[in-house]
Design a protein around this motif. Structure first.
Motif, short mmCIF file in Angstrom:
data_model
loop_
_atom_site.label_atom_id
_atom_site.label_comp_id
_atom_site.label_asym_id
_atom_site.label_seq_id
_atom_site.Cartn_x
_atom_site.Cartn_y
_atom_site.Cartn_z
N ASP A 171 0.86 -1.18 0.00
CA ASP A 171 0.00 0.00 0.00
C ASP A 171 0.90 1.24 0.00
O ASP A 171 1.68 1.45 0.92
CB ASP A 171 -0.88 -0.03 1.25
CG ASP A 171 -1.83 1.15 1.31
OD1 ASP A 171 -1.40 2.29 1.00
OD2 ASP A 171 -2.99 0.93 1.68
N THR A 172 0.78 2.07 -1.06
CA THR A 172 1.71 3.19 -1.25
C THR A 172 1.70 4.14 -0.06
O THR A 172 2.75 4.65 0.34
CB THR A 172 1.34 3.97 -2.52
OG1 THR A 172 0.89 3.04 -3.49
CG2 THR A 172 2.53 4.73 -3.05
N ARG A 173 0.51 4.40 0.52
CA ARG A 173 0.44 5.35 1.63
C ARG A 173 1.20 4.81 2.84
O ARG A 173 1.92 5.52 3.53
CB ARG A 173 -1.01 5.63 2.01
CG ARG A 173 -1.79 6.34 0.91
CD ARG A 173 -3.13 6.78 1.42
NE ARG A 173 -3.00 7.82 2.44
CZ ARG A 173 -3.78 7.90 3.51
NH1 ARG A 173 -4.72 7.03 3.71
NH2 ARG A 173 -3.61 8.87 4.37
N ILE A 174 0.99 3.51 3.12
CA ILE A 174 1.70 2.89 4.25
C ILE A 174 3.19 2.90 3.98
O ILE A 174 4.00 3.20 4.86
CB ILE A 174 1.22 1.44 4.45
CG1 ILE A 174 -0.29 1.43 4.71
CG2 ILE A 174 2.01 0.75 5.56
CD1 ILE A 174 -0.71 0.99 6.06
N LEU A 175 3.58 2.57 2.73
CA LEU A 175 5.00 2.53 2.39
C LEU A 175 5.63 3.90 2.61
O LEU A 175 6.71 4.01 3.21
CB LEU A 175 5.17 2.10 0.93
CG LEU A 175 6.61 2.04 0.42
CD1 LEU A 175 7.41 0.99 1.19
CD2 LEU A 175 6.66 1.72 -1.07
N ARG A 176 4.94 4.95 2.16
CA ARG A 176 5.48 6.31 2.33
C ARG A 176 5.64 6.64 3.82
O ARG A 176 6.69 7.12 4.25
CB ARG A 176 4.54 7.31 1.65
CG ARG A 176 5.27 8.47 1.00
CD ARG A 176 4.28 9.43 0.37
NE ARG A 176 3.42 8.78 -0.62
CZ ARG A 176 2.14 9.09 -0.82
NH1 ARG A 176 1.56 10.01 -0.07
NH2 ARG A 176 1.45 8.48 -1.75
N ALA A 177 4.61 6.35 4.60
CA ALA A 177 4.68 6.63 6.04
C ALA A 177 5.77 5.79 6.70
O ALA A 177 6.49 6.27 7.58
CB ALA A 177 3.33 6.36 6.69
#
Lengths: 107, 253
Positions: B192-198
């Motif tokens: 999940d891109t958002r989780i990865l970024r965070a």
């Protein structure tokens, strides 16, 4: 292990608190509606903690840099895990790459 | 043997589900092996992973605890970090229908309920939720929960024995196994891109803080990156938690 009593107390705290979490959801179930958004944030927070643990244990030793061999092994493991390699392959590859680099003289 | 077959025939679970549960427990066994080996090679006595694996029975938090203490962190910072990771068991308990963790009709009493509560983990909850009726849910929960209760400590003990037999752990690259195990466990969430970024932001915070803070704290600081995930959806931000059912599509995963 430095202070056995302290470490055991910490482990007991973790065990008791975890069991309390396991029970409290079931007890609360009938009484409140827990927003799914909060659930997802809790799960995300756990992933963030674990990701930070990966970064610090791969790249640091004490307060400094761990050397190149360990993060290189973890990087290879990460690529394998991303490509859905079996768990055992991922973990053994990390150890093998790191050990190989050290054998070749890279710390 | 005959009684085993009779039990399986009476089981509300299909052979396919039982096979999946067995394979899952086998995977847990292998993670347990690496956990035991890592705990011993980072300076813990042999009994520690054995006892912790039975009493805590939640893999990721045990790795976290061992990792923080081994890095010189306070055992209570380690316990706090472990509890944050294990707080996900609270929503698990909310998600399971009544009667899964213990006999139906028994609420909050009886040793089976207390013991069944201890068997709650990622795997047993996933298998329970995937079944259709309550009988199958309960059978899947207990089968997987008991399987993990045997395989996780069993793996930990064997891993600890193997780990204590190896003298020079860095020559074998065993120190790289620990981050690799954790990474393998969370990689599905990082898609999940958002989780990865965070997660990348949190990791950067922890790395930047490592030279200056006592061990254990940098990892906790990474939680600040959860703010990157709170922002959306903004409409709900002002409402007190629990007062309004969340009807937004899944923003995080």
């Amino acid at each position: 292990m430095k202070d056995t009593t302290l470490v055991v107390a910490g482990m007991a705290t973790l065990a008791a608190g975890t069991w309390a979490f396991r029970l409290s959801g079931q007890v609360l179930r009938a009484r409140i509606s827990f927003p799914p958004r909060a659930t997802r944030l809790l799960e995300a927070a756990a992933v963030l903690l674990l990701a930070a643990l990966v970064a610090t244990t791969a790249l640091t030793e004490g307060h400094g840099f761990s050397g190149f061999a360990r993060p290189a092994g973890v990087l290879v493991a990460g690529v394998l895990a991303w490509r859905k390699a079996p768990f055992l392959v991922v973990v053994l590859a990390a150890a093998a790459v790191t050990a190989g680099l050290r054998l070749a003289g890279l710390s | 043997m005959r009684s085993l077959r009779r039990t399986l025939e009476r089981s509300p679970l299909s052979t396919a589900v039982l096979t999946d549960i067995a394979l899952t427990c086998l995977a847990v066994f292998f993670i347990g092996l690496s956990y035991g080996a890592i705990a011993v090679s980072s300076g813990f006595p042999l009994w520690f992973p054995a006892v912790q694996s039975v009493l805590v029975l939640a893999g990721a938090s045990e790795f976290l605890f061992v990792g923080i203490v081994a890095a010189g962190g306070s055992p209570f910072a380690a316990a706090l970090a472990g509890l944050l990771v294990n707080s996900r068991h609270l929503p698990y308990g909310l998600a399971l229908p009544a009667g899964v963790t213990g006999p139906a009709g028994v609420t909050g009493r009886g040793w089976r309920r207390l013991f069944g509560t201890h068997l709650m983990n990622d795997e047993s909850v996933v298998f329970a939720l995937a079944q259709e009726d309550l009988r199958a849910k309960r059978a899947a929960y207990w089968a997987c929960g008991l399987g993990v209760l045997i395989c996780w400590p069993g793996g930990a003990v064997l891993g600890a024995l193997a780990g204590s037999a190896i003298r020079d752990t860095s020559a074998f690259g065993l120190d790289a196994m620990f981050p690799a195990v954790i990474l393998a466990l969370i990689v599905k969430d990082l898609r999940d891109t958002r989780i990865l970024r965070a997660a990348l932001a949190g990791a950067a915070i922890a790395l930047a803080a490592t030279p200056f803070l006592p061990a254990g704290l940098p990892v906790l600081l990474a939680l600040a990156a959860v703010l990157l995930l709170v922002r959306e959806p903004a409409a709900n931000a002002a409402c007190p938690a629990g007062q309004q059912p969340d009807e937004q599509p899944a923003p995080i995963r």
